[in-house]
Design a protein around this motif. Structure first.
Motif, PDB file in Angstrom:
ATOM      1  N   UNK A 202       0.814  -1.278  -0.029  1.00 25.75           N
ATOM      2  CA  UNK A 202      -0.135   0.066  -0.109  1.00 25.75           C
ATOM      3  C   UNK A 202       0.901   1.061   0.004  1.00 25.75           C
ATOM      4  N   UNK A 311       1.287  -6.876  -6.629  1.00 28.14           N
ATOM      5  CA  UNK A 311       0.428  -5.610  -6.787  1.00 28.14           C
ATOM      6  C   UNK A 311       0.680  -4.509  -5.781  1.00 28.14           C
ATOM      7  N   UNK A 313      -1.366  -0.556  -4.418  1.00 29.47           N
ATOM      8  CA  UNK A 313      -2.482   0.362  -4.295  1.00 29.47           C
ATOM      9  C   UNK A 313      -1.939   1.670  -3.812  1.00 29.47           C
ATOM     10  N   UNK A 334       3.531   0.113 -12.767  1.00 30.07           N
ATOM     11  CA  UNK A 334       3.171  -0.911 -13.935  1.00 30.07           C
ATOM     12  C   UNK A 334       4.313  -1.161 -14.705  1.00 30.07           C
ATOM     13  N   UNK A 339       0.942  -4.756 -10.716  1.00 24.25           N
ATOM     14  CA  UNK A 339      -0.105  -4.599 -11.150  1.00 24.25           C
ATOM     15  C   UNK A 339      -1.130  -3.627  -9.871  1.00 24.25           C
ATOM     16  N   UNK A 340      -1.279  -2.379 -10.547  1.00 23.34           N
ATOM     17  CA  UNK A 340      -1.418  -1.273  -9.513  1.00 23.34           C
ATOM     18  C   UNK A 340      -2.858  -0.843  -9.596  1.00 23.34           C
ATOM     19  N   UNK A 341      -3.446  -0.579  -8.398  1.00 22.09           N
ATOM     20  CA  UNK A 341      -4.856   0.209  -8.553  1.00 22.09           C
ATOM     21  C   UNK A 341      -4.732   1.527  -7.708  1.00 22.09           C
ATOM     22  N   UNK A 343      -6.069   5.100  -5.996  1.00 18.43           N
ATOM     23  CA  UNK A 343      -7.405   5.845  -5.186  1.00 18.43           C
ATOM     24  C   UNK A 343      -7.260   7.337  -5.294  1.00 18.43           C
ATOM     25  N   UNK A 363      -1.729   3.719 -18.755  1.00 20.44           N
ATOM     26  CA  UNK A 363      -1.562   2.428 -17.893  1.00 20.44           C
ATOM     27  C   UNK A 363      -2.322   2.658 -16.602  1.00 20.44           C
ATOM     28  N   UNK A 364      -2.959   3.691 -16.298  1.00 21.62           N
ATOM     29  CA  UNK A 364      -3.853   3.931 -15.011  1.00 21.62           C
ATOM     30  C   UNK A 364      -4.695   3.243 -15.506  1.00 21.62           C
ATOM     31  N   UNK A 365      -5.397   1.911 -15.537  1.00 20.69           N
ATOM     32  CA  UNK A 365      -6.403   1.114 -15.845  1.00 20.69           C
ATOM     33  C   UNK A 365      -7.209   0.965 -14.983  1.00 20.69           C
ATOM     34  N   UNK A 366      -6.743   1.233 -13.482  1.00 16.86           N
ATOM     35  CA  UNK A 366      -7.762   0.681 -12.480  1.00 16.86           C
ATOM     36  C   UNK A 366      -7.700   1.654 -11.386  1.00 16.86           C
ATOM     37  N   UNK A 367      -8.691   2.359 -11.434  1.00 19.72           N
ATOM     38  CA  UNK A 367      -8.896   3.490 -10.353  1.00 19.72           C
ATOM     39  C   UNK A 367      -9.984   3.564  -9.784  1.00 19.72           C
ATOM     40  N   UNK A 368     -10.116   3.801  -8.317  1.00 25.04           N
ATOM     41  CA  UNK A 368     -11.177   4.164  -7.541  1.00 25.04           C
ATOM     42  C   UNK A 368     -11.229   5.650  -7.358  1.00 25.04           C
TER      43      UNK A 368
END
Lengths: 441, 349
Positions: A202, A311, A313, A334, A339-341, A343, A363-368
């Motif tokens: 994290x 991974x 976050x 990335x 593999x990154x999320x 927030x 590359x920022x394909x997973x964002x909350x």
């Protein structure tokens, strides 16, 4: 490391003779508490109030929020800040839950301060609208920044941290209703079963973009502007190793209460051994110059890779300029095969048409995504204002204004207000509380 | 009772098939074709007063004339909302629906709703301009598509907020707002779900789809700098100390321009920065560190460039959205063009 948090659930708060918690009712001796606050001779005026969910109360300008707690070993709650430097993250503490100490300026606000409503439409715009709050409303003799838009709020913020510790002391010798245990084991010595799960770090990007000292988030009392990314235990974060600062539009900020409770960390720790192998925290920061941003991202990616993270976050305490640090860090991770999320919150403007982040990368394909700082918010008058409502319009609050030919001033004569979400106290809750989400319309 | 008018093509207007695709627009009182179902769906809220019919080929080949004729037909009609379609996967029909909805919205200011299949050209052409429901590919989806259009229409007619694109089933219009999830699922849990899915190679949906970045090409170099007129602009918030244009310290929507002609200088105390995103001490002491009027006048004297535009332009960059910045630029550019400015120095902070 093993951190045990004994929970005491506060159902109501009253003023009375003796600081105590009985059957969920927290009693505070107001004069005794205020006398303690006034020991700092910078405090020129102070009073205490109680603000509970449903009360017709608006607070402005809110500067800080802290969960009242006590360490059973006598160590201070915020080592290196309000008490002597000592390790955090190990041991037993008792915490008053559903309860926070809020610090509100008696008169003067600034860019970084905010609004909390305890009822009506505004209640859900901050996390603190649902808590039982002990509200310190105070003024100081810090003349040098009285009319500055950027305020350190040093005396007031420290008063809040000390008050939280003062109040938390009343449950030191009591038995908690229940407890949360957060335990970490060395990253390289874990059960084979856990080793099989994807490993995760994290990455925290606390606000650290003021070059002058006294405004940024602190780690063990150390200004986060003056550090390079390093590894920390999640239990240190939950145990007061980091305290909030006084810079950045407030909906993007993380209060000390948020740090003490960081939901993202607790979710990752709960998932440890089930769906992930949670390695720990990489404490990064947010920077000013491009090379500083790139250096921090490079360090984060290297640490993640060295730890063998599958991974990551990344959570950002800010918007606008720090989006470059956020996106840069996601891309660096990335590129390192992690593999990154992410927030964050967004700045799409009042009409929702604006570019969400200052810089973007495919590359920022997973964002909350937790909120729009530019969302226009109208709130009706409240019966009671703690602090001074004009601070929203007069003192350069990031969500308020004193003049607009179409909308009028942020603070109207009848006490109703119009502001950008930017001014809601820690409203975007990127630490993980946020039930808000950015949606396409 | 609110009033609604529907546009359909020759086929759904029951005039005929491809052989009648050239018919000119006509307006009928009452409900023809899909209008009957719209009337049922909107029962008690609005009546469908008229049906407009136009051949797809006529609209496609004589667009200006068709649009003008239909706008004329609507001029004396009471109308609270305009509907077109649903157009399913019929390419020409989707473009016709988009075209007429856009024209009606612009002329009469009423909300418009249509429906098309995602595989059609009308979607990309018009999705930013109106609510286009995601429609089926064949006419047997009529009942479902009409219902979806009517659901959005009902909210618009009642003045109620229309839900998000995914909730209501329309194509996203490029507008992003914060909203409360129905399940109130906190960000932390959304993060963990997304993370575990990404780690396991399972599909996931990002809450921030990365839009295409709007890149501005670098302008060609100025050929003869010695004769060029140069203008100075900044997003660093340098203004006269009383901030006469009341430019905001963050999330700016306002800009100003200030005279620097002749021997005018920028002195601390007379000018300052109102930008709230950096330490103002250096810029307040000497505004030239952001807007280098002193250096530019020196260079002009040396003949490095021809002349300096009479004003410098200011706004604040911190938190200012890209769309607001573009709007301010569009307002500033005519002033620069009028004075035949050849090059600009835009100072950020």
């Amino acid at each position: 490391m093993r951190l045990e948090i004994g929970n005491f659930y506060v159902k109501d708060i009253i003023f009375g003779d003796r600081l105590s918690l009985n059957d969920g009712i927290l009693t505070i001796n107001k004069e005794e508490a205020l006398a303690y606050i006034r020991e700092d001779d910078r405090i020129t005026e102070a009073d205490l109030y109680i603000a509970k969910p449903g009360d017709k109360i608006r607070m402005c300008p809110v500067k800080e929020a802290i969960e009242p707690r006590v360490r059973l070993d006598g160590r201070g709650l915020f080592p290196g800040y309000t008490s002597e430097l000592a390790p955090a993250g190990d041991g037993v503490l008792h915490a008053l839950k559903n309860c926070s100490v809020l610090v509100v300026g008696r008169h003067w606000g600034g860019f970084q301060d905010g609004i909390i409503d305890m009822s009506g439409e505004g209640q859900k715009l901050t996390y603190f609208g649902q808590l039982n709050n002990i509200v310190l409303v105070a003024d100081t003799n810090e003349e040098f920044e009285r009319h500055e838009q950027q305020k350190k709020n040093d005396a007031l913020r420290r008063a809040g941290h000390k008050l939280a510790e003062f109040i938390g002391a009343c449950v030191k010798d009591l038995t908690p209703e229940d407890k949360d245990v957060y335990e970490t084991t060395p990253m390289i010595r874990r059960d084979a079963g856990i080793e099989k799960l994807p490993s995760v770090v994290y990455v925290m990007q606390p606000q650290s973009q003021m070059e002058a000292m006294g405004y940024n988030d602190l780690v063990y009392g150390w200004d986060t502007n003056h550090m390079l990314p390093t590894v920390m235990s999640p239990t240190e974060i939950l145990d007061g190793a980091i305290v909030s600062g006084s810079f950045m539009p407030v909906s993007s900020k993380w209060s000390t209460y948020d740090m003490q409770n960081t939901p993202n960390l607790r979710v990752l720790m709960d998932a440890h051994g089930k769906t992930i192998n949670f390695l720990g925290v990489i404490m990064s920061n947010l920077n000013v110059a491009l090379e500083q941003k790139e250096r921090a991202a490079q360090f984060v990616a290297q640490i993640a890779k060295s730890l063998g993270a599958d991974g990551a976050v990344v959570a950002e305490e800010g918007y606008g300029n720090p989006d470059a640090d956020f996106v840069g860090c996601l891309v660096a991770l990335e590129d390192a095969g992690v593999k990154t999320v992410g927030i964050t919150n967004e700045s799409t403007g009042r009409d929702g048409h604006g570019q969400p982040l200052v810089t973007l990368d495919e590359k920022c394909d997973a964002i909350v995504s937790c909120g729009n700082v530019g969302e226009l918010i109208s709130l009706p008058p409240m019966e009671t204002v703690l602090g001074e409502l004009q601070a929203l319009a007069r003192d350069g609050n990031s969500g308020g204004w004193d003049y607009d030919e179409v909308l009028g001033p942020s603070v109207r004569e009848d006490g109703s207000i119009i502001l950008e979400n930017n001014g809601m106290f820690c409203g975007d809750q990127v630490v993980g509380w946020s039930p808000k989400q950015m949606m396409e319309f | 009772m609110k009033k609604v008018i529907l546009y359909v093509n020759q086929f759904f207007g029951q005039i005929g098939g491809e052989e009648k695709a050239g018919v000119e627009p006509e307006i009928h009182e009452g409900q023809i074709g899909p209008a009957v179902q719209f009337a049922k769906e909107l029962d008690g809220i609005a009546e469908v007063t008229h049906t407009i019919i136009c051949g797809d080929n006529y609209m496609g080949s004589n667009t200006d004339a068709a649009v003008a004729a239909i706008l004329d037909m609507l001029a004396d009609k009471e109308m609270d909302l305009f509907l077109a379609g649903p157009a399913f996967q019929a390419g020409r029909y989707t473009v016709a629906c988009g075209t007429i909805c856009k024209a009606v919205k612009e002329r009469y200011g009423v909300p418009v709703v249509t429906s098309m299949n995602e595989e059609t050209p009308g979607v990309d052409m018009f999705k930013k301009d109106m609510y286009i429901l995601k429609g089926g590919n064949i006419a047997s989806k009529m009942r479902k598509d009409v219902k979806a259009m009517a659901n959005v229409a009902k909210k618009l007619l009642a003045g109620e907020p229309v839900g998000s694109a995914s909730e209501e089933g329309y194509f996203a219009r490029g507008i992003r707002h914060q909203a409360w999830r129905k399940d109130m699922k906190p960000a932390s849990e959304r993060m963990l779900d997304m993370l575990v899915r990404k780690l396991n190679g399972e599909p996931f949906v990002s809450e921030l789809p990365i839009p295409k970045i709007d890149r501005v090409p670098i302008a060609p170099a100025i050929v003869n700098l010695g004769e060029a007129r140069i203008a100075l602009l900044n997003t660093g918030g340098i203004v006269p100390v009383d901030n006469p244009d009341r430019i905001q310290s963050a999330s700016a929507t306002r800009w100003g321009r200030y005279d620097i002609s002749g021997d005018k200088e920028l002195r601390g105390g007379e000018y300052k920065t109102i930008h709230a995103g950096f330490d103002p001490a250096a810029a307040d002491a000497d505004p030239n560190v952001i807007t280098p009027v002193d250096a530019l006048k020196e260079l002009q004297k040396e003949g490095v460039f021809g002349s300096l535009h009479q004003y410098f332009y200011t706004t604040v960059g911190t938190g200012t959205t890209e769309s607001e910045a573009a709007r301010m630029a569009r307002e500033i550019i005519p002033h620069l063009e009028e004075d035949h400015v050849n090059g600009c120095i835009l100072v950020s902070t």
